[in-house]
Motif scaffolding. Structure first.
Motif, mmCIF file in Angstrom:
data_model
loop_
_atom_site.group_PDB
_atom_site.id
_atom_site.type_symbol
_atom_site.label_atom_id
_atom_site.label_comp_id
_atom_site.label_asym_id
_atom_site.label_seq_id
_atom_site.Cartn_x
_atom_site.Cartn_y
_atom_site.Cartn_z
ATOM 1 N N LEU A 174 0.854 -1.183 0.000
ATOM 2 C CA LEU A 174 0.000 0.000 0.000
ATOM 3 C C LEU A 174 0.889 1.231 0.000
ATOM 4 C CD1 LEU A 174 -2.819 1.285 0.205
ATOM 5 C CD2 LEU A 174 -2.571 1.197 2.694
ATOM 6 N N LEU A 175 0.649 2.154 -0.942
ATOM 7 C CA LEU A 175 1.455 3.363 -1.098
ATOM 8 C C LEU A 175 0.661 4.580 -0.650
ATOM 9 C CD1 LEU A 175 3.878 4.991 -2.231
ATOM 10 C CD2 LEU A 175 2.707 4.975 -4.445
ATOM 11 N N VAL A 176 1.225 5.366 0.272
ATOM 12 C CA VAL A 176 0.703 6.685 0.604
ATOM 13 C C VAL A 176 1.411 7.667 -0.324
ATOM 14 C CG1 VAL A 176 0.390 8.418 2.393
ATOM 15 C CG2 VAL A 176 0.303 5.985 2.993
ATOM 16 N N SER A 177 0.699 8.159 -1.322
ATOM 17 C CA SER A 177 1.320 8.923 -2.400
ATOM 18 C C SER A 177 1.921 10.225 -1.898
ATOM 19 C CB SER A 177 0.284 9.213 -3.491
ATOM 20 O OG SER A 177 -0.288 8.031 -3.980
ATOM 21 N N SER A 178 2.815 10.778 -2.685
ATOM 22 C CA SER A 178 3.416 12.059 -2.357
ATOM 23 C C SER A 178 2.336 13.128 -2.280
ATOM 24 C CB SER A 178 4.453 12.430 -3.422
ATOM 25 O OG SER A 178 5.014 13.697 -3.156
ATOM 26 N N GLY A 179 2.332 13.902 -1.203
ATOM 27 C CA GLY A 179 1.307 14.910 -0.984
ATOM 28 C C GLY A 179 0.090 14.395 -0.248
ATOM 29 N N ALA A 180 -0.052 13.082 -0.107
ATOM 30 C CA ALA A 180 -1.190 12.504 0.611
ATOM 31 C C ALA A 180 -0.872 12.413 2.096
ATOM 32 C CB ALA A 180 -1.525 11.125 0.055
ATOM 33 N N SER A 181 -1.931 12.327 2.900
ATOM 34 C CA SER A 181 -1.777 12.238 4.342
ATOM 35 C C SER A 181 -2.671 11.120 4.861
ATOM 36 C CB SER A 181 -2.153 13.574 4.994
ATOM 37 O OG SER A 181 -2.114 13.476 6.402
ATOM 38 N N LEU A 182 -2.098 10.200 5.625
ATOM 39 C CA LEU A 182 -2.846 9.117 6.247
ATOM 40 C C LEU A 182 -2.835 9.339 7.753
ATOM 41 C CD1 LEU A 182 -4.289 6.381 6.370
ATOM 42 C CD2 LEU A 182 -2.033 5.284 6.299
ATOM 43 N N ILE A 183 -4.023 9.485 8.341
ATOM 44 C CA ILE A 183 -4.165 9.666 9.779
ATOM 45 C C ILE A 183 -4.819 8.411 10.354
ATOM 46 C CG2 ILE A 183 -5.231 11.047 11.605
ATOM 47 C CD1 ILE A 183 -5.140 13.435 9.735
ATOM 48 N N ILE A 184 -4.186 7.817 11.363
ATOM 49 C CA ILE A 184 -4.705 6.610 11.992
ATOM 50 C C ILE A 184 -5.149 6.983 13.403
ATOM 51 C CG2 ILE A 184 -4.234 4.215 12.584
ATOM 52 C CD1 ILE A 184 -1.974 4.214 10.585
ATOM 53 N N GLU A 185 -6.428 6.805 13.682
ATOM 54 C CA GLU A 185 -6.980 7.209 14.963
ATOM 55 C C GLU A 185 -6.671 6.179 16.052
ATOM 56 O OE1 GLU A 185 -11.115 7.916 14.420
ATOM 57 O OE2 GLU A 185 -10.814 9.719 13.193
ATOM 58 N N PRO A 186 -6.780 6.557 17.319
ATOM 59 C CA PRO A 186 -6.505 5.624 18.414
ATOM 60 C C PRO A 186 -7.394 4.380 18.340
ATOM 61 C CG PRO A 186 -6.625 7.872 19.239
ATOM 62 C CD PRO A 186 -7.061 7.926 17.812
ATOM 63 N N GLY A 187 -6.816 3.237 18.736
ATOM 64 C CA GLY A 187 -7.554 1.987 18.780
ATOM 65 C C GLY A 187 -7.619 1.215 17.486
ATOM 66 N N VAL A 188 -7.021 1.705 16.418
ATOM 67 C CA VAL A 188 -7.081 1.011 15.123
ATOM 68 C C VAL A 188 -6.043 -0.117 15.097
ATOM 69 C CG1 VAL A 188 -6.685 1.260 12.641
ATOM 70 C CG2 VAL A 188 -7.959 3.005 13.890
ATOM 71 N N GLU A 189 -6.452 -1.254 14.559
ATOM 72 C CA GLU A 189 -5.528 -2.364 14.312
ATOM 73 C C GLU A 189 -5.332 -2.503 12.811
ATOM 74 O OE1 GLU A 189 -5.301 -6.258 16.519
ATOM 75 O OE2 GLU A 189 -6.233 -6.958 14.656
ATOM 76 N N VAL A 190 -4.086 -2.454 12.367
ATOM 77 C CA VAL A 190 -3.733 -2.596 10.957
ATOM 78 C C VAL A 190 -3.114 -3.971 10.776
ATOM 79 C CG1 VAL A 190 -2.465 -1.626 9.018
ATOM 80 C CG2 VAL A 190 -3.353 -0.106 10.793
ATOM 81 N N GLN A 191 -3.790 -4.835 10.026
ATOM 82 C CA GLN A 191 -3.292 -6.177 9.754
ATOM 83 C C GLN A 191 -2.657 -6.193 8.370
ATOM 84 O OE1 GLN A 191 -6.384 -9.085 10.326
ATOM 85 N NE2 GLN A 191 -6.877 -8.384 12.396
ATOM 86 N N ILE A 192 -1.420 -6.680 8.290
ATOM 87 C CA ILE A 192 -0.646 -6.630 7.046
ATOM 88 C C ILE A 192 -0.310 -8.053 6.630
ATOM 89 C CG2 ILE A 192 1.345 -5.615 5.890
ATOM 90 C CD1 ILE A 192 1.470 -3.525 8.080
ATOM 91 N N GLY A 193 -0.488 -8.347 5.342
ATOM 92 C CA GLY A 193 -0.275 -9.683 4.826
ATOM 93 C C GLY A 193 1.191 -10.019 4.643
ATOM 94 N N LYS A 194 1.446 -11.288 4.444
ATOM 95 C CA LYS A 194 2.804 -11.801 4.278
ATOM 96 C C LYS A 194 3.523 -11.079 3.137
ATOM 97 C CE LYS A 194 5.312 -15.983 2.959
ATOM 98 N NZ LYS A 194 5.181 -17.417 2.571
ATOM 99 N N GLY A 195 4.703 -10.532 3.418
ATOM 100 C CA GLY A 195 5.527 -9.892 2.396
ATOM 101 C C GLY A 195 5.069 -8.514 1.981
ATOM 102 N N ALA A 196 3.973 -8.001 2.543
ATOM 103 C CA ALA A 196 3.460 -6.696 2.136
ATOM 104 C C ALA A 196 4.087 -5.585 2.966
ATOM 105 C CB ALA A 196 1.942 -6.658 2.273
ATOM 106 N N SER A 197 4.111 -4.370 2.398
ATOM 107 C CA SER A 197 4.701 -3.211 3.061
ATOM 108 C C SER A 197 3.750 -2.025 2.987
ATOM 109 C CB SER A 197 6.036 -2.824 2.413
ATOM 110 O OG SER A 197 7.019 -3.802 2.636
ATOM 111 N N LEU A 198 3.896 -1.136 3.940
ATOM 112 C CA LEU A 198 3.243 0.170 3.919
ATOM 113 C C LEU A 198 4.306 1.183 3.521
ATOM 114 C CD1 LEU A 198 0.830 2.013 4.429
ATOM 115 C CD2 LEU A 198 1.431 2.034 6.859
ATOM 116 N N VAL A 199 4.214 1.699 2.300
ATOM 117 C CA VAL A 199 5.239 2.569 1.728
ATOM 118 C C VAL A 199 4.737 4.007 1.753
ATOM 119 C CG1 VAL A 199 6.727 2.981 -0.260
ATOM 120 C CG2 VAL A 199 5.957 0.663 0.253
ATOM 121 N N VAL A 200 5.554 4.913 2.250
ATOM 122 C CA VAL A 200 5.115 6.289 2.481
ATOM 123 C C VAL A 200 5.964 7.232 1.637
ATOM 124 C CG1 VAL A 200 4.678 8.069 4.205
ATOM 125 C CG2 VAL A 200 4.488 5.654 4.845
#
Length: 535
Positions: free
Chosen positions: A225-251
């Motif tokens: 998952l890519l957070v594009s240039s100029g984009a903003s991702l806000i994660i609120e308290p209590g959120v659980e982010v589950q990520i699959g095998k070999g996947a990345s969060l790219v910012v």
């Protein structure tokens, strides 16, 4: 006269003629033939022995085509645009084939308990493959995801969409290669190698302002998952982010998780358990990006050897727990703050636990470039020579400013704090506990020996290091407290005993941790500093 001469010639011929029986001649001829055959056989055998072995033919792989079974579509799909995710190639080195063996530190030190996590709601957000209806969302839209209405069907178990690519093979985050590894008691680099680069599938891209709320938790990321240039991702308290095998969060833009101690944000693998084969890859910050994580739990990642990386950006990690991962924290040419965090129980196949490299020296703005305060780094399995904290300044022209204070750095088979600099180092190293391993503080440099770092190193507790292989050191249980290639002032520190560090010329009666020849250690503390963290 002639008759007499003929008679003499016949007598002479009879004297010099060798009369050999025919049977003997036959035996000699047979023996010679056998010897010749034997020599030919020996030459043939010798030729076979010296002949180079031919390489075995590579097996031919026959592709097998299996019709995919129909898969149910995902419940909620976040609008995304398919973009190819460029990956900066890492140095072409071989991937480690096995994880390092666990190297226990101190029995008294154990990771703290994880904070209580509230049970997630029934709403599920699945980051799946894009559809034709949501190819190009407007860049200015605020993606606020509301909980589903009561009239909707109950959410099914999250599955991967049929047109989504399979999970990518682990790829090392972009970053400059570390300097060559140094010995275990001097450099702290360990066996620093990186996996070979591979190609990622197309990424799902977030644009605009995106907010993940607890009402939609868990958020499931099945592919990169890519957070594009100029984009903003806000994660609120209590959120659980589950990520699959070999996947990345790219910012490429920014990601902010401002959670609370009782409602942390969790980055965890899909599924349960601690199976290393199911680890997700990493959180990757690229050039110009911002990552601000507070009160977060990061676990089950680091499938390629790095669980969190930042390249030419800004990283703030506060009140975080990074536990049970398969990789380290890698920071290159970035402003970094890590404070009030615990990094424990991780297995690193290469590199130090926190590995910071400045190829161009520090920045030009006010304040420090590296701030590491009040962290616990312990009980991590690392390769020999790796350090809990390693800072490298490769620039010969630009100094770096650092603040390293009140940290508990527990080593295993290398130094606790490893510094390498070619230019000036400025700042404070205060109130740290450097314990266990081969060395307390190690400073290495390729700069001229008259360079003296402008560091305020005081009120540190330097304790319990492995004595070198020397009868005197082993008799009195004296470990290496500090070594330096450059003149270094380390006054007012605690060297484990009241009579100070052992130094053959300046303090031969001392029985504390040994100080190297370039270390100015007088006066020393005769009691342990109260500001250094306990264990």
């Amino acid at each position: 006269m002639s008759t007499s001469n003929d008679h003499s010639d016949r007598q002479r011929d009879d004297m010099i003629t060798l009369r050999v029986p025919r049977g003997a001649l036959t035996a000699l001829w047979t023996l010679g033939s056998l010897i010749a055959l034997l020599l030919v056989a020996l030459a043939f055998v010798a030729g076979l022995a010296l002949r180079p072995a031919l390489p075995a033919a590579a097996p031919v792989q026959v592709p097998v085509v299996v019709d995919p079974a129909p898969v149910a579509p995902s419940i909620v799909t976040l609008s995304a645009s398919p973009l190819p995710l460029p990956v900066t190639p890492a140095p072409p080195t071989s991937a480690p084939t096995s994880e390092p063996a666990v190297q226990p530190t101190l029995e008294l030190i154990r990771p703290t308990e994880a904070p209580a996590i509230p049970a997630p709601t029934d709403a599920v957000l699945v980051i799946a493959a894009p559809t034709e209806a949501n190819i190009a969302p407007p860049a200015a839209v605020d993606f606020r995801i509301e909980p589903p209405a009561a009239t909707q069907q109950p959410p099914a178990a999250p599955v991967q969409a049929t047109d989504a690519p399979p999970p990518a093979a682990p790829v090392q985050a972009a970053g400059a290669p570390p300097p060559a590894a140094r010995p275990a008691d001097s450099g702290g680099g360990g066996g620093a190698t990186r996996p070979a680069p591979t190609t990622r599938p197309p990424a799902h891209a977030l644009k605009g302002n995106v907010r993940w709320s607890a009402a939609n938790s868990p958020i499931i990321i099945q592919n990169d998952l890519l957070v594009s240039s100029g984009a903003s991702l806000i994660i609120e308290p209590g959120v659980e982010v589950q990520i699959g095998k070999g996947a990345s969060l790219v910012v490429d833009g920014s990601i902010v998780a401002l959670a609370t101690p009782d409602r942390p944000v969790r980055f965890v693998p899909i599924g349960s358990g601690d199976d290393p084969r199911l680890r997700w890859e990493s959180i990757i910050g690229r050039a110009g990006s911002v990552i601000d994580l507070r009160n977060v739990l990061i676990t089950g990642g680091g499938g390629g050897g790095t669980v969190l990386s930042m390249q030419s950006g800004r990283l703030s990690l506060q009140s975080a727990r990074i536990v049970n991962n398969g990789g380290h924290i890698r920071i290159d040419d970035s402003f970094v703050i890590i404070r009030d965090s615990e990094i424990s129980g991780n297995r690193m196949p290469y590199g130090s636990v926190i590995d910071i490299t400045l190829t161009r020296g520090g920045g030009n703005g006010p304040g420090s470039d590296v701030v590491i305060i009040n962290n616990r780094v312990l009980n991590n399995a690392t390769v020999a020579g790796a350090a809990p904290l390693r800072l490298t300044n490769l620039s010969f022209d630009h100094p770096a400013r650092i603040e390293i204070e009140q940290n508990l750095l527990v080593g295993a088979a290398g130094p606790n704090l490893a510094l390498f600099t070619n230019a000036q180092l400025m700042g404070n190293i205060r109130c740290n506990t450097l314990i266990g391993g081969a060395n307390g503080l190690s400073l290495r440099s390729d700069a001229p020996p008259n360079l003296s770092p402008m560091l305020n190193i005081r009120d540190n507790a330097i304790e319990a290091h492995e004595p070198p292989n020397n009868p005197f050191y082993r008799q009195f249980n004296i470990g290496k407290g500090a070594t330096s290639d450059l003149p270094l002032t380390m006054t007012d520190n605690w060297w484990e005993v009241a009579n100070g560090p052992y130094e053959p010329a300046l303090n031969p009666e001392g029985r504390g941790e040994a100080a190297g020849p370039n270390i100015a250690f007088q006066p020393w503390l005769q009691t342990r500093p109260a500001c250094a963290p306990s264990f």
